[in-house]
Design a protein around this motif. Structure first.
Motif, short mmCIF file in Angstrom:
data_model
loop_
_atom_site.label_atom_id
_atom_site.label_comp_id
_atom_site.label_asym_id
_atom_site.label_seq_id
_atom_site.Cartn_x
_atom_site.Cartn_y
_atom_site.Cartn_z
N ASP A 262 -47.94 -67.59 57.22
CA ASP A 262 -48.94 -68.35 56.66
C ASP A 262 -48.76 -69.59 55.85
OD1 ASP A 262 -51.63 -69.38 56.17
OD2 ASP A 262 -52.29 -67.60 55.22
N SER B 149 -58.60 -66.58 53.40
CA SER B 149 -58.35 -66.41 54.74
C SER B 149 -56.84 -65.40 54.75
CB SER B 149 -58.18 -67.69 55.60
OG SER B 149 -56.80 -68.01 55.64
N ALA C 88 -50.55 -68.54 60.72
CA ALA C 88 -51.55 -69.52 60.42
C ALA C 88 -51.07 -70.73 59.40
CB ALA C 88 -52.43 -68.86 59.70
N TYR D 23 -52.65 -73.88 57.08
CA TYR D 23 -53.67 -74.24 56.29
C TYR D 23 -53.40 -75.42 55.61
CZ TYR D 23 -58.47 -72.53 55.04
OH TYR D 23 -59.73 -72.19 55.18
N TYR E 86 -53.36 -69.67 63.92
CA TYR E 86 -54.59 -70.04 63.59
C TYR E 86 -54.46 -71.16 62.60
CZ TYR E 86 -56.60 -65.81 65.38
OH TYR E 86 -57.09 -64.79 66.36
N ASP F 142 -58.31 -71.13 59.17
CA ASP F 142 -59.15 -69.98 59.32
C ASP F 142 -60.18 -70.30 60.55
OD1 ASP F 142 -60.04 -67.50 58.61
OD2 ASP F 142 -61.40 -68.25 57.05
#
Ligand code: NAD
Length: 472
Positions: A251, A265, A407, A409, A428, A431
């Motif tokens: 992430d 998330s 992920a 972000y 992803y 989120d």
């Protein structure tokens, strides 16, 4: 519900071995049910029943199979209270997560397969031929304990819709909710032998399935180690193989003003289900320049994830699933400390006295060579890495044998650019919600094949080309 039988050929029958597997409640640390320890003779009965049922089931129009699956879904929904009760007991899943993830999200998945089934391209015209998709035959489904119904839904529902018949072996640790599923297939009116269930151990029932001559395909979800063993066995008779395996998912946080939502998330992924999720975002990669701010956010937001009795509706983190899980996770935490990682939160759990509880744990100062950085811990343990440049962040993200999930972000365009460079089946951004129509499956050692939507249904078909332009 009587858990002491197997479901074969449309009947509830006793297991052939007369032996049992006990099912333990990890919050109470006590055995509360037992299921048959099936053996090769049971697999043989189930494979024969599925093989006999296959031609008529495959010949049914898709609309008929969909109508039966609609009936199944209605019954499955009506079982919600019983499923929640069983997932709290066999898995230790907190009530809220059992409801949202182990029940409601599974109805969404079944609905999605039903809605998308007519879109599977069953006939395609090529320049000089016509390509037909046909079901594979008898599919052996072998599933893990961490999402006892979810992993079963991902296999059994698309396989049946595409005209295959099924022999299911649920995990020996959490087999109980699958009894409700078998009951729902029976009550929905699925013909005898279309769905069969044999409980038992991997090395016994799973092994017998992987080598049975009447089973045409093995669809396996579980550890990479288990998947390799099953696949090697299945390959001896050239079965089709689909593997959904482990992960160590990254992430990446891009530099941002406020990290609260990004941290939530990440925590929803690594702490819910006690971190026992194949797609868990277990490696957090943060900008070194914001380290202090992000560490403060991690500790503050972690308070939103109370641990405790699964029956307490405010609890978000329950016990881990078993003593074996507890020991494995504890030994990884000890190893992380021994290797020099810093414990920002949590740490070595107390000896279990009233449940296998492991508090959410966060390691900082993790380096890529550490065991905790490489292995799938499969518990509520987050490893934090820092980066100076985005190239370094992406290198860290891809520095793994796995490639299941990821992920990113941060600001959208930069996040998309980074996501495209990550070697994983799913990535992803900020989120985004899950999409049941999207393909799910791993790069690298995270698997072979895809589940979900039309892609997942096509896994359970094989192509036949008819060269029909021949002229006299
Ligand atoms: P596991 O590999 O121990 O067992 C999975 C299933 O395979 C069980 O039913 C088991 O009885 C059976 N099995 C194990 N060894 C076998 C063998 N040699 N022959 C035949 N059958 C065998 O995995 P687990 O501990 O139950 O589940 C956790 C693992 O599953 C984690 O690695 C997790 O990442 C993975 N997982 C992957 C996904 C995914 O979709 N990629 C989803 C959930 C879990």
């Amino acid at each position: 519900m009587d858990f002491e039988k197997l479901y074969i050929g449309g009947e509830w029958v006793p297991g052939s071995t007369g032996e049992w597997i006990e099912v333990e409640d990890p919050a109470a640390m006590e055995v509360f049910a037992r299921v048959p320890r099936g053996g090769p003779a049971d697999v043989d009965q189930a494979a024969r029943a599925a093989h006999e049922a296959f031609p008529a089931w495959a010949a049914r129009p898709l609309a008929d199979r969909i109508a039966l699956m609609e009936q199944f879904l209605d019954i499955f929904r009506s079982q919600e209270e019983d499923i929640i009760e069983l997932e709290m007991r066999e898995l230790g899943a907190p009530w809220s997560f059992a409801k949202s993830s182990h029940c409601e999200y599974q109805y969404t998945r079944v609905r999605s397969y039903i809605d998308l089934a007519p879109q599977v391209p069953m006939v395609e015209k090529m320049p000089l031929s016509t390509v037909y998709r046909e079901p594979v035959g008898v599919v052996g489904c072998i599933t893990p304990w961490n999402y006892p119904l979810g992993q079963v839904v991902q296999k059994v529902v698309p396989a049946l819709l595409m005209g295959n018949t099924v022999v299911l072996k649920p995990s020996q640790h959490t087999p109980l909710s699958c009894y409700l599923m078998a009951d729902a297939f029976a009550r929905a009116g699925f013909p005898k032998g279309v769905f069969n269930m044999v409980t038992g151990r991997g090395g016994e029932v799973g092994d017998a399935m992987a080598s049975h001559p009447l089973i045409d395909m093995i669809s396996f979800t579980g550890s990479t180690k288990g998947g390799i063993q099953v696949a090697q066995r299945a390959l001896a008779s050239v079965k089709r193989i689909s593997l959904e395996l482990g992960g160590k998912s990254p992430d990446i946080f891009l530099p941002m003003e406020n990290y609260d939502d990004a941290v939530r998330s990440c925590f929803n992924s690594i702490f819910l289900n006690s971190g026992q999720t194949c797609t868990a975002l277990s490696r957090l990669i943060i900008p070194a320049s914001d380290r202090a701010k992000i560490e403060e956010t991690l500790v503050r937001i972690a308070a939103e994830y109370p641990m405790g009795d699964p029956r307490d509706h405010s609890v978000k983190v329950g016990p881990v699933a078993s003593m074996a899980q507890y020991r494995k996770i504890r030994s990884y935490i000890e190893q992380g400390i021994a290797d020099g990682a810093h414990v920002l939160l949590g740490g070595v759990p107390d000896e279990p006295t009233h449940g296998y509880y492991v508090a959410p744990t966060i390691f900082t100062d993790v380096t890529p060579d550490m065991t905790i950085a490489k292995d799938e811990i499969f518990g509520p343990v987050l490893c934090v890495f820092t980066y100076d440049t985005i190239e370094e962040a992406i290198r860290l993200a891809n520095d793994t044998a796995y490639g299941l999930n990821a992920a990113v972000y941060g600001p959208k365009d930069e996040a998309v650019a980074a996501a495209k460079q990550i070697q994983a089946g799913n990535v992803y951004i900020n989120d985004s919600p899950r999409d049941t129509a999207a393909p799910f499956g791993g790069y690298k050692q995270s698997g072979l094949g895809r589940e979900g939507g039309v892609y997942g249904m096509m896994e359970f078909t094989q192509q036949k080309a008819l060269f029909d332009t021949y002229k006299e």
